[in-house]
Design a protein around this motif. Sequence first.
Motif, mmCIF file in Angstrom:
data_model
loop_
_atom_site.group_PDB
_atom_site.id
_atom_site.type_symbol
_atom_site.label_atom_id
_atom_site.label_comp_id
_atom_site.label_asym_id
_atom_site.label_seq_id
_atom_site.Cartn_x
_atom_site.Cartn_y
_atom_site.Cartn_z
ATOM 1 N N CYS A 1 0.858 -1.187 0.000
ATOM 2 C CA CYS A 1 0.000 0.000 0.000
ATOM 3 C C CYS A 1 0.889 1.230 0.000
ATOM 4 O O CYS A 1 1.476 1.587 1.031
ATOM 5 N N ASN A 2 0.996 1.884 -1.138
ATOM 6 C CA ASN A 2 1.845 3.069 -1.248
ATOM 7 C C ASN A 2 1.359 4.222 -0.397
ATOM 8 O O ASN A 2 2.151 5.087 -0.003
ATOM 9 N N LYS A 3 0.059 4.252 -0.111
ATOM 10 C CA LYS A 3 -0.480 5.324 0.715
ATOM 11 C C LYS A 3 -0.037 5.174 2.169
ATOM 12 O O LYS A 3 0.196 6.158 2.866
ATOM 13 N N ARG A 4 0.068 3.930 2.615
ATOM 14 C CA ARG A 4 0.492 3.665 3.991
ATOM 15 C C ARG A 4 2.010 3.515 4.096
ATOM 16 O O ARG A 4 2.640 4.002 5.047
ATOM 17 N N THR A 5 2.606 2.831 3.113
ATOM 18 C CA THR A 5 4.059 2.607 3.100
ATOM 19 C C THR A 5 4.580 2.951 1.711
ATOM 20 O O THR A 5 4.501 2.117 0.797
ATOM 21 N N PRO A 6 5.073 4.166 1.506
ATOM 22 C CA PRO A 6 5.510 4.586 0.172
ATOM 23 C C PRO A 6 6.516 3.612 -0.434
ATOM 24 O O PRO A 6 7.448 3.153 0.233
ATOM 25 N N VAL B 1 -11.861 5.567 -10.588
ATOM 26 C CA VAL B 1 -11.613 5.534 -12.030
ATOM 27 C C VAL B 1 -11.149 6.895 -12.550
ATOM 28 O O VAL B 1 -10.767 7.016 -13.708
ATOM 29 N N LEU B 2 -11.180 7.919 -11.703
ATOM 30 C CA LEU B 2 -10.732 9.261 -12.072
ATOM 31 C C LEU B 2 -9.614 9.706 -11.131
ATOM 32 O O LEU B 2 -9.704 9.495 -9.918
ATOM 33 N N GLY B 3 -8.572 10.307 -11.689
ATOM 34 C CA GLY B 3 -7.481 10.817 -10.869
ATOM 35 C C GLY B 3 -6.538 9.752 -10.361
ATOM 36 O O GLY B 3 -5.756 10.004 -9.445
ATOM 37 N N THR B 4 -6.573 8.573 -10.941
ATOM 38 C CA THR B 4 -5.734 7.472 -10.472
ATOM 39 C C THR B 4 -4.320 7.589 -11.046
ATOM 40 O O THR B 4 -4.055 8.359 -11.960
ATOM 41 N N SER B 5 -3.427 6.782 -10.495
ATOM 42 C CA SER B 5 -2.070 6.687 -11.018
ATOM 43 C C SER B 5 -1.608 5.239 -10.871
ATOM 44 O O SER B 5 -2.312 4.406 -10.288
ATOM 45 N N ASP B 6 -0.426 4.941 -11.368
ATOM 46 C CA ASP B 6 0.108 3.586 -11.235
ATOM 47 C C ASP B 6 0.345 3.215 -9.779
ATOM 48 O O ASP B 6 0.389 2.032 -9.428
ATOM 49 N N THR B 7 0.456 4.231 -8.918
ATOM 50 C CA THR B 7 0.785 3.955 -7.520
ATOM 51 C C THR B 7 -0.422 3.868 -6.599
ATOM 52 O O THR B 7 -0.308 3.387 -5.477
ATOM 53 N N ALA C 1 -8.403 22.692 -4.275
ATOM 54 C CA ALA C 1 -6.949 22.736 -4.398
ATOM 55 C C ALA C 1 -6.255 22.071 -3.215
ATOM 56 O O ALA C 1 -5.089 21.667 -3.315
ATOM 57 N N PHE C 2 -6.954 21.961 -2.089
ATOM 58 C CA PHE C 2 -6.391 21.374 -0.875
ATOM 59 C C PHE C 2 -6.046 19.899 -1.081
ATOM 60 O O PHE C 2 -5.027 19.411 -0.592
ATOM 61 N N TYR C 3 -6.885 19.190 -1.836
ATOM 62 C CA TYR C 3 -6.650 17.760 -2.052
ATOM 63 C C TYR C 3 -5.616 17.543 -3.151
ATOM 64 O O TYR C 3 -5.610 18.237 -4.163
ATOM 65 N N ARG C 4 -4.770 16.529 -2.947
ATOM 66 C CA ARG C 4 -3.724 16.217 -3.928
ATOM 67 C C ARG C 4 -4.044 14.896 -4.634
ATOM 68 O O ARG C 4 -4.426 13.913 -3.991
ATOM 69 N N LEU C 5 -3.847 14.887 -5.941
ATOM 70 C CA LEU C 5 -3.927 13.635 -6.676
ATOM 71 C C LEU C 5 -2.765 12.736 -6.264
ATOM 72 O O LEU C 5 -1.696 13.232 -5.882
ATOM 73 N N PRO C 6 -2.944 11.421 -6.337
ATOM 74 C CA PRO C 6 -1.897 10.534 -5.829
ATOM 75 C C PRO C 6 -0.587 10.627 -6.586
ATOM 76 O O PRO C 6 0.485 10.644 -5.963
ATOM 77 N N GLY C 7 -0.644 10.702 -7.923
ATOM 78 C CA GLY C 7 0.599 10.766 -8.683
ATOM 79 C C GLY C 7 1.590 9.716 -8.212
ATOM 80 O O GLY C 7 1.251 8.546 -8.034
ATOM 81 N N GLU C 8 2.816 10.147 -7.967
ATOM 82 C CA GLU C 8 3.856 9.248 -7.449
ATOM 83 C C GLU C 8 3.969 9.309 -5.935
ATOM 84 O O GLU C 8 4.791 8.595 -5.342
#
Length: 340
Positions: free
Chosen positions: A124-129, A145-151, A186-193
């Motif tokens: 889980c990249n969100k919990r353990t990068p 399905v929107l705003g997703t990334s490979d991570t 703007a406060f929320y960030r897309l996951p990206g990398e």
Amino acid sequence: MRPFDYGRAQSVQEALDRGGPFLAGGTTLIDLMKLDVEQPAQVTDIGPLPLGEIREVDGELHIGALASMTAVAEHPLVVARYAALREALLAGASQQIRNMASMGGNVMQRTRCPYFRDVSFTACNKRTPGSGCGAREGHHRKMAVLGTSDTCIATHASDAAVALVAYDARLTLQGPAGEREVSLQAFYRLPGETPHLEHDLREGELIVALVLPAPVSGSGVYLKVRDRESYEFALSSAAAVVATENGVISAARLALGGVGTVPWRSAEAEALLVGQPATPATFEAAAHAALAGAQPLPQNAFKVPLTRRVIVRALMQAAGQIDPAGNTLGGHPTTQGGQA
């Protein structure tokens, strides 16, 4: 739950001096601490702070960060002006949780992705990068399905945040460097990398208020589709505001939930709506535009056509063409795309 140092702040400055994480209603933080997802060395209880007031200032609605979901949903100005927010709050949790949960905590709540919340899953990249995304190769039916990334494909959980984004809400933040204001979108960030970096809250900052601008004219609607009727997170949802003049759309707002890694405002759909006739064909075109960038996986591909239907139905309801049960009003026919 692991041992931690507990302190109860009596003022905003005392809370800032002590530092976070900050405990308000506890409906998210305590859950994650019990699951070992969050393991803070200390927790600062901000319950005593005078941040629960809801008031109008120069036509805008200021909501204290500690105002409960119930208090906001029942406030006369919310009932009269921000119907989509009221409906999102009522659909977002049981009465008991709405009585406890704070508005600041609601917009800060973290994903319900099982790979994030269950520490037995190592990827889980969100919990353990850098550990991977278990959901991509695992069970991902409820994922984004929107705003997703490979991570990361984890869905944002808040119903209220979807409506707040549609209403152009802003956050007032207080921190070591003073006070600042940022739009909620703007406060929320897309996951990206970097999916572990979920928002723009800086070190030591505290949300002290949410600000809703004077609403655009028109009716607001929040439509939520879920696996069961009560106490369930959205498979797909839409907050829609539509104003019309002589059958032509003069203003429109559209934000989506249950399908994005953040509360998803669709500027593309809004641009297609304004200046067009308020017809099912217009709403269907906007729905297709809103989902044009979707990147579904095999198990959640159904969310794309489902969300198109949700959007059309929400827009038709906001435009006064159907009632909440889907019955036609004023002689406007429904279409297949308008059925959720």
